[in-house]
Design a protein around this motif. Structure first.
Motif, PDB file in Angstrom:
ATOM      1  N   LYS A  41       0.831  -1.209   0.000  1.00 20.03           N
ATOM      2  CA  LYS A  41       0.000   0.000   0.000  1.00 20.03           C
ATOM      3  C   LYS A  41       0.867   1.261   0.000  1.00 20.03           C
ATOM      4  CE  LYS A  41      -3.676   0.880   1.873  1.00 20.03           C
ATOM      5  NZ  LYS A  41      -4.648   1.355   0.879  1.00 20.03           N
ATOM      6  N   GLN A  42       1.950   1.220   0.743  1.00 19.07           N
ATOM      7  CA  GLN A  42       2.874   2.368   0.743  1.00 19.07           C
ATOM      8  C   GLN A  42       3.463   2.581  -0.647  1.00 19.07           C
ATOM      9  OE1 GLN A  42       5.632   1.237   3.807  1.00 19.07           O
ATOM     10  NE2 GLN A  42       4.304   1.944   5.472  1.00 19.07           N
ATOM     11  N   PHE A  43       3.789   1.475  -1.322  1.00 19.36           N
ATOM     12  CA  PHE A  43       4.349   1.552  -2.670  1.00 19.36           C
ATOM     13  C   PHE A  43       3.340   2.194  -3.635  1.00 19.36           C
ATOM     14  CE2 PHE A  43       4.989  -0.438  -6.893  1.00 19.36           C
ATOM     15  CZ  PHE A  43       6.237   0.094  -7.180  1.00 19.36           C
ATOM     16  N   VAL A  44       2.097   1.710  -3.597  1.00 18.43           N
ATOM     17  CA  VAL A  44       1.055   2.261  -4.479  1.00 18.43           C
ATOM     18  C   VAL A  44       0.855   3.739  -4.189  1.00 18.43           C
ATOM     19  CG1 VAL A  44      -1.422   2.221  -5.029  1.00 18.43           C
ATOM     20  CG2 VAL A  44      -0.148   0.072  -4.863  1.00 18.43           C
ATOM     21  N   ASP A  45       0.825   4.097  -2.914  1.00 15.66           N
ATOM     22  CA  ASP A  45       0.592   5.486  -2.544  1.00 15.66           C
ATOM     23  C   ASP A  45       1.692   6.397  -3.102  1.00 15.66           C
ATOM     24  OD1 ASP A  45      -1.343   7.106  -1.282  1.00 15.66           O
ATOM     25  OD2 ASP A  45       0.147   7.603   0.246  1.00 15.66           O
ATOM     26  N   ARG A  46       2.935   5.895  -3.062  1.00 17.81           N
ATOM     27  CA  ARG A  46       4.040   6.673  -3.634  1.00 17.81           C
ATOM     28  C   ARG A  46       3.881   6.829  -5.144  1.00 17.81           C
ATOM     29  NH1 ARG A  46       7.544   3.700  -0.615  1.00 17.81           N
ATOM     30  NH2 ARG A  46       8.420   2.586  -2.381  1.00 17.81           N
ATOM     31  N   MET A  47       3.445   5.761  -5.812  1.00 17.28           N
ATOM     32  CA  MET A  47       3.292   5.801  -7.263  1.00 17.28           C
ATOM     33  C   MET A  47       2.130   6.711  -7.680  1.00 17.28           C
ATOM     34  SD  MET A  47       5.771   3.952  -8.219  1.00 17.28           S
ATOM     35  CE  MET A  47       5.466   3.972  -9.975  1.00 17.28           C
ATOM     36  N   LEU A  48       1.122   6.847  -6.839  1.00 21.73           N
ATOM     37  CA  LEU A  48      -0.033   7.702  -7.151  1.00 21.73           C
ATOM     38  C   LEU A  48       0.385   9.165  -7.288  1.00 21.73           C
ATOM     39  CD1 LEU A  48      -2.765   6.276  -4.711  1.00 21.73           C
ATOM     40  CD2 LEU A  48      -2.832   6.137  -7.200  1.00 21.73           C
ATOM     41  N   ILE A  49       1.399   9.559  -6.486  1.00 22.81           N
ATOM     42  CA  ILE A  49       1.817  10.968  -6.457  1.00 22.81           C
ATOM     43  C   ILE A  49       2.334  11.420  -7.822  1.00 22.81           C
ATOM     44  CG2 ILE A  49       3.458  12.614  -5.411  1.00 22.81           C
ATOM     45  CD1 ILE A  49       3.389  10.761  -2.891  1.00 22.81           C
ATOM     46  N   THR A  50       3.059  10.543  -8.509  1.00 25.82           N
ATOM     47  CA  THR A  50       3.683  10.948  -9.778  1.00 25.82           C
ATOM     48  C   THR A  50       2.916  10.448 -11.006  1.00 25.82           C
ATOM     49  OG1 THR A  50       5.110   9.005  -9.573  1.00 25.82           O
ATOM     50  CG2 THR A  50       6.022  11.104  -8.813  1.00 25.82           C
ATOM     51  N   ALA A  51       1.753   9.810 -10.793  1.00 21.63           N
ATOM     52  CA  ALA A  51       0.990   9.281 -11.938  1.00 21.63           C
ATOM     53  C   ALA A  51       0.533  10.417 -12.854  1.00 21.63           C
ATOM     54  CB  ALA A  51      -0.205   8.478 -11.431  1.00 21.63           C
ATOM     55  N   LYS A  52       0.529  10.159 -14.157  1.00 13.90           N
ATOM     56  CA  LYS A  52       0.171  11.186 -15.154  1.00 13.90           C
ATOM     57  C   LYS A  52      -0.631  10.559 -16.278  1.00 13.90           C
ATOM     58  CE  LYS A  52       4.568  13.671 -14.775  1.00 13.90           C
ATOM     59  NZ  LYS A  52       4.977  12.814 -13.642  1.00 13.90           N
ATOM     60  N   PRO A  53      -1.444  11.395 -16.962  1.00 14.83           N
ATOM     61  CA  PRO A  53      -2.091  10.884 -18.175  1.00 14.83           C
ATOM     62  C   PRO A  53      -1.019  10.580 -19.225  1.00 14.83           C
ATOM     63  CG  PRO A  53      -3.108  12.938 -17.455  1.00 14.83           C
ATOM     64  CD  PRO A  53      -1.850  12.772 -16.662  1.00 14.83           C
ATOM     65  N   VAL A  54      -1.201   9.519 -19.997  1.00 19.07           N
ATOM     66  CA  VAL A  54      -0.234   9.222 -21.066  1.00 19.07           C
ATOM     67  C   VAL A  54      -0.894   9.256 -22.442  1.00 19.07           C
ATOM     68  CG1 VAL A  54       1.313   7.834 -19.629  1.00 19.07           C
ATOM     69  CG2 VAL A  54      -0.549   6.710 -20.846  1.00 19.07           C
ATOM     70  N   GLY A  55      -2.217   9.181 -22.462  1.00 16.49           N
ATOM     71  CA  GLY A  55      -2.929   9.185 -23.743  1.00 16.49           C
ATOM     72  C   GLY A  55      -3.880  10.363 -23.811  1.00 16.49           C
ATOM     73  N   LYS A  56      -4.954  10.172 -24.580  1.00 17.50           N
ATOM     74  CA  LYS A  56      -5.885  11.292 -24.786  1.00 17.50           C
ATOM     75  C   LYS A  56      -6.843  11.469 -23.608  1.00 17.50           C
ATOM     76  CE  LYS A  56      -5.400  11.522 -29.699  1.00 17.50           C
ATOM     77  NZ  LYS A  56      -5.597  10.726 -30.905  1.00 17.50           N
ATOM     78  N   ALA A  57      -7.057  10.403 -22.844  1.00 18.44           N
ATOM     79  CA  ALA A  57      -7.977  10.498 -21.705  1.00 18.44           C
ATOM     80  C   ALA A  57      -7.261  11.051 -20.476  1.00 18.44           C
ATOM     81  CB  ALA A  57      -8.566   9.127 -21.399  1.00 18.44           C
ATOM     82  N   LYS A  58      -8.061  11.501 -19.518  1.00 17.95           N
ATOM     83  CA  LYS A  58      -7.478  12.099 -18.292  1.00 17.95           C
ATOM     84  C   LYS A  58      -6.931  11.056 -17.319  1.00 17.95           C
ATOM     85  CE  LYS A  58      -9.888  16.546 -17.915  1.00 17.95           C
ATOM     86  NZ  LYS A  58     -11.298  16.558 -18.381  1.00 17.95           N
ATOM     87  N   THR A  59      -7.351   9.797 -17.501  1.00 15.93           N
ATOM     88  CA  THR A  59      -6.933   8.728 -16.600  1.00 15.93           C
ATOM     89  C   THR A  59      -5.423   8.721 -16.401  1.00 15.93           C
ATOM     90  OG1 THR A  59      -8.498   7.507 -17.931  1.00 15.93           O
ATOM     91  CG2 THR A  59      -7.442   6.299 -16.138  1.00 15.93           C
ATOM     92  N   LYS A  60      -5.002   8.639 -15.131  1.00 17.12           N
ATOM     93  CA  LYS A  60      -3.569   8.704 -14.841  1.00 17.12           C
ATOM     94  C   LYS A  60      -2.943   7.310 -14.771  1.00 17.12           C
ATOM     95  CE  LYS A  60      -3.949  13.050 -12.313  1.00 17.12           C
ATOM     96  NZ  LYS A  60      -4.016  13.624 -10.961  1.00 17.12           N
ATOM     97  N   TYR A  61      -1.769   7.212 -15.360  1.00 19.13           N
ATOM     98  CA  TYR A  61      -1.004   5.967 -15.373  1.00 19.13           C
ATOM     99  C   TYR A  61       0.206   6.115 -14.443  1.00 19.13           C
ATOM    100  CZ  TYR A  61      -3.380   4.065 -19.551  1.00 19.13           C
ATOM    101  OH  TYR A  61      -4.289   3.551 -20.431  1.00 19.13           O
ATOM    102  N   PHE A  62       0.549   5.054 -13.754  1.00 11.32           N
ATOM    103  CA  PHE A  62       1.766   5.068 -12.935  1.00 11.32           C
ATOM    104  C   PHE A  62       2.998   5.208 -13.827  1.00 11.32           C
ATOM    105  CE2 PHE A  62      -1.055   2.455 -10.115  1.00 11.32           C
ATOM    106  CZ  PHE A  62      -1.143   3.382  -9.092  1.00 11.32           C
ATOM    107  N   GLN A  63       3.958   5.998 -13.350  1.00  6.49           N
ATOM    108  CA  GLN A  63       5.189   6.248 -14.118  1.00  6.49           C
ATOM    109  C   GLN A  63       6.313   5.398 -13.545  1.00  6.49           C
ATOM    110  OE1 GLN A  63       5.049   8.722 -16.773  1.00  6.49           O
ATOM    111  NE2 GLN A  63       2.902   8.278 -16.304  1.00  6.49           N
ATOM    112  N   PHE A  64       6.579   4.301 -14.188  1.00  6.56           N
ATOM    113  CA  PHE A  64       7.685   3.449 -13.718  1.00  6.56           C
ATOM    114  C   PHE A  64       8.975   3.833 -14.419  1.00  6.56           C
ATOM    115  CE2 PHE A  64       4.160   0.742 -12.428  1.00  6.56           C
ATOM    116  CZ  PHE A  64       4.584   0.300 -11.202  1.00  6.56           C
TER     117      PHE A  64
END
Ligand code: PXL
Length: 255
Positions: free
Chosen positions: A232-255
């Motif tokens: 859960k801590q890992f996911v929470d950290r990844m949520l902070i930097t998640a960004k849209p990558v395509g045309k939709a607003k949905t955010k993707y984790f940035q690995f």
């Protein structure tokens, strides 16, 4: 070296499914493997098609892989068909794979069926008894327990009904409710509520990343309570930097 396996669907946009499972395994320092059970046609706007991998190719992939390499832990995600569920259960049993994490993926956010209705019974009866932990969200918890959940008490009862099917733990993900994102872990003697700050926006693949991270931490030998906490801590950290990558607003984790 810690070896882990994902048995799940393919998401070509790589925000969910086997692709993000492999990225999570890599990010956490494990050797990741993946057997696709189904393909999706998918981009940031959602899923527009699904198809199962043929029953024989699915079976052959698992048979070939597991007869050679034994993972320390495995997870399942989108399996789509009853036959895939049954094959997965049979092969995990045959090769005595311990440490199984089941993300009981039923639908995509956009509402596409990712597990056919005929497969739900097989998931409950054949796969759940093998599981270390099952990680349903609230709608999945309702369907799997056959209950409507309106209160915390309902949720406790529904989790108990899922535990009765055989998994050692159930993590009910409360992200679909309003208020703090409390996920609750139920086990033999355990009830732990993990509260996390809710992040703004819609995210893609959160459930996949969480279950994959739990898989790695369990593979490393952590107790389930600690594995869930760290995942859960890992996911929470990844949520902070998640960004849209395509045309939709949905955010993707940035690995
Ligand atoms: O997040 C659920 C999920 C799992 N696996 C695959 C998916 C999705 C959601 O769209 O496409 C392959």
């Amino acid at each position: 070296m810690i070896k882990v396996l994902s048995i799940a669907g393919s998401d070509p946009s790589s925000g969910a499914g086997i692709q993000v499972d492999l990225k999570t395994f890599q990010a956490l320092g494990a050797f990741g493997m993946a057997v696709p059970a189904a393909l999706t046609v998918q981009n940031s706007n959602g899923v527009s098609g699904v198809e199962a991998v043929s029953a024989t190719m699915f079976l052959k992939q698992l048979q070939s892989l597991l007869s050679d390499i034994k993972p320390h832990a495995a997870k399942t995600g989108m399996l789509l068909t009853k036959q895939n569920v049954e094959t997965t259960a049979a092969l995990l049993k045959k090769f005595r794979i311990k440490n199984l994490v089941i993300d009981p993926v039923l639908k995509s956010t956009s509402g596409r069926v990712l597990l056919q209705p005929a497969a739900v019974k097989a998931l409950r009866k054949k796969l759940f008894p093998l599981a270390t932990i099952v990680t349903p969200n609230l709608p999945e918890t309702e369907l799997l327990s056959g209950m409507t959940i309106k209160s915390e008490k309902d949720m406790d009862y529904a989790a108990g009904k899922i535990l009765d099917l055989g998994p050692s733990y159930v993590l009910v993900k409360g992200g679909h409710r309003t208020g703090p994102a409390a996920d609750t872990l139920y086990g033999g003697k355990t009830v732990i509520a993990f509260s996390t700050l809710r992040r703004e926006g819609e995210f893609h693949g959160t459930g996949c990343v969480l279950s994959s991270a739990i898989t790695v931490f369990i593979a490393r030998g952590l107790p389930v309570e600690k594995a869930v906490e760290k995942a859960k801590q890992f996911v929470d950290r990844m949520l902070i930097t998640a960004k849209p990558v395509g045309k939709a607003k949905t955010k993707y984790f940035q690995f």
